[in-house]
Each structure stands twice: as C-alpha cells, then as structure tokens.
Enzyme design. Structure first.
Site, PDB file in Angstrom:
ATOM      1  CE  LYS A  58    -133.334 -26.372 144.588  1.00 40.03           C
ATOM      2  NZ  LYS A  58    -133.572 -26.364 143.160  1.00 40.03           N
ATOM      3  N   GLY A  59    -127.457 -25.510 147.760  1.00 40.92           N
ATOM      4  CA  GLY A  59    -126.028 -25.645 147.505  1.00 40.92           C
ATOM      5  C   GLY A  59    -125.227 -26.326 148.601  1.00 40.92           C
ATOM      6  CD  GLU A 114    -125.124 -20.420 152.686  1.00 40.70           C
ATOM      7  OE1 GLU A 114    -125.120 -21.364 151.873  1.00 40.70           O
ATOM      8  OE2 GLU A 114    -125.816 -19.416 152.535  1.00 40.70           O
ATOM      9  CG  ASP A 115    -123.171 -23.468 148.602  1.00 39.55           C
ATOM     10  OD1 ASP A 115    -123.712 -22.656 149.368  1.00 39.55           O
ATOM     11  OD2 ASP A 115    -123.499 -23.583 147.411  1.00 39.55           O
ATOM     12  CG  ASP A 118    -121.037 -14.079 145.682  1.00 42.89           C
ATOM     13  OD1 ASP A 118    -120.551 -12.950 145.612  1.00 42.89           O
ATOM     14  OD2 ASP A 118    -121.280 -14.759 144.674  1.00 42.89           O
ATOM     15  CE  LYS A 146    -117.355 -16.477 143.167  1.00 43.39           C
ATOM     16  NZ  LYS A 146    -118.386 -16.142 142.169  1.00 43.39           N
ATOM     17  CG  PHE A 167    -120.325 -18.832 137.336  1.00 44.67           C
ATOM     18  CD1 PHE A 167    -121.354 -17.945 137.583  1.00 44.67           C
ATOM     19  CD2 PHE A 167    -120.625 -20.177 137.232  1.00 44.67           C
ATOM     20  CE1 PHE A 167    -122.658 -18.387 137.729  1.00 44.67           C
ATOM     21  CE2 PHE A 167    -121.928 -20.629 137.379  1.00 44.67           C
ATOM     22  CZ  PHE A 167    -122.944 -19.732 137.631  1.00 44.67           C
ATOM     23  CB  VAL A 168    -117.031 -21.871 141.656  1.00 42.89           C
ATOM     24  CG1 VAL A 168    -115.605 -21.411 141.465  1.00 42.89           C
ATOM     25  CG2 VAL A 168    -117.712 -21.054 142.742  1.00 42.89           C
ATOM     26  CG  ASP A 174    -127.212 -23.951 140.647  1.00 39.49           C
ATOM     27  OD1 ASP A 174    -126.805 -23.247 141.587  1.00 39.49           O
ATOM     28  OD2 ASP A 174    -128.152 -23.628 139.901  1.00 39.49           O
TER      29      ASP A 174
END
Ligand code: PRP
Length: 197
Positions: A58-59, A114-115, A118, A146, A167-168, A174
C-alpha cells in the site's frame, strides 16, 4: 476554535502514541518539488508514450497519486500487492504475489512506482515477474532509496531521495499501519520497543 479551523488543527497532529517520537526527515514541500522533477524526467524520456503506472500496495499509493497528477499526457494506473516477508527479523527473502494487476502490461510503457527501496528483494521479484509479460518499456521510480540496506542487485531508474538507514514513516509509509497519512517523510523513534523497518 471555529468549526472551519478544526481540520487545520487535526492535520498538524501526527497521531503518535506514547513511546513513539517522530521528526521530519523530508518536508512536504521538498517532497512536492522532487515529485514534480521526477515527473518531468519521466515525461522527458517518454514524451509521447501512454504511461502505465504500476503501484505496489500500500505504501506507494500517495506517491503514485501525486506523480500521476504531475505527469502530463496520457496516463493510466494499476496496482498489485505482494506479501511482506518479516523484514529486519528472520527474513526469508521470499516474496509472494497476493493481488495481481487487473490489466495486461504487454506492449505498454510501464513505470513501476515504489515508495521505498530497501533490501531490493521486492523489486527484484517484480522485475522478473513483469519482464516475462513483455512490456514495451519498463522503468522504476522510487521516492526513497535506503541504498546501504541493499541485498538484491537492483536499482531504480528514477530516485527521489537517498536516505540513511532509519525507520521512516509518512507519505504512504507506515508503522503498524499508522502514519501513512503524514504529509512529510519522518523518522520514527521507538523508546519502548524496536522498529521493524
Ligand atoms: C515496502 C515498500 C516496498 C518494500 C521494499 O512495503 O512499499 O514494497 O517494502 O522493501 P524491500 O526493498 O526490502 O523489498 P511493505 O512490505 O512495508 O508494505 P506496505 O507498502 O503495505 O507498507
């Protein structure tokens, strides 16, 4: 306070719980400016194509919504959902498809949205899946990278911001399904338990 002013007041409250502290990493105005630039770069590369945005739930929802509005020309979008695989704990690296796209990407100019990038395991899975479906072009745009966390050998074609290993939350991202509605990208610090992203 008048009823008319109440929504402003509500927007300024981040909704954090005891033991959770947030601070702004990337302000909403920097996000807005960068999204606009990314849209220009993508459109410059594909000036005449109909762009098919593919978002990963959902990001990516807020980023995709803003990017779509900044892209001129013909644009469509679709979404898919993949399983989370316990990042930061005992990650197996196995990604599973939960909800597929609604329409075929064959012959289309696809922009995967994509948000955050990682480990890169999700994107690696998606690229392999989509390449088999024969799009005309495929590019990847990520808002946040990241880079130091990368495991898979993947990269985005368009990157909003390279960020440190923090951690964002916010702008779609979320913690326990909360904070996605923050307009700024923020760092979340937990004082009572450890973060999972
Ligand atoms: C996030 C993000 C990517 C993925 C990236 O999704 O939206 O899909 O993690 O991580 P990776 O590079 O390590 O694979 P998440 O699993 O947090 O789900 P969400 O979008 O529903 O919040």
């Amino acid at each position: 306070m008048t009823a008319a002013r109440r929504p402003e007041f509500a927007k300024s409250r981040p909704g954090s719980r005891p033991g959770e502290t947030i601070r702004v990493l990337i302000s909403r105005s920097r996000v807005r400016q960068r999204v606009r630039q990314l849209a220009r770069e993508i459109r410059r590369d594909f000036p005449k194509d109909s762009l098919h945005l593919v978002g990963v739930l959902k990001g990516s929802v807020l980023f995709l919504a803003d990017l779509a509005r900044e892209l001129g020309g013909e644009v469509s979008f679709d979404f898919l959902s993949v399983s989370s695989y316990g990042k930061g704990t005992s990650s197996t690296g196995v990604v599973k498809l939960i909800k597929d796209l609604d329409v075929s990407i064959e012959g289309r100019t696809v922009i995967v949205v994509e948000d955050i990038l990682d480990s890169g395991l999700t994107l690696k899975y998606l690229l392999r899946l989509f390449e088999g479906r024969k799009p005309k072009h495929m590019r990847v745009v990520v808002l946040l990278d990241k880079a130091e966390r990368r495991i898979a050998n993947v990269h985005a074609d368009y990157t909003g911001f390279t960020i440190p290993n923090e951690f964002v939350v916010g702008y779609g991202l979320d913690y326990d399904e909360r904070y996605r509605n923050l307009a700024d990208v923020c760092i979340l610090q937990l004082t009572r338990s450890s973060a999972k992203r």
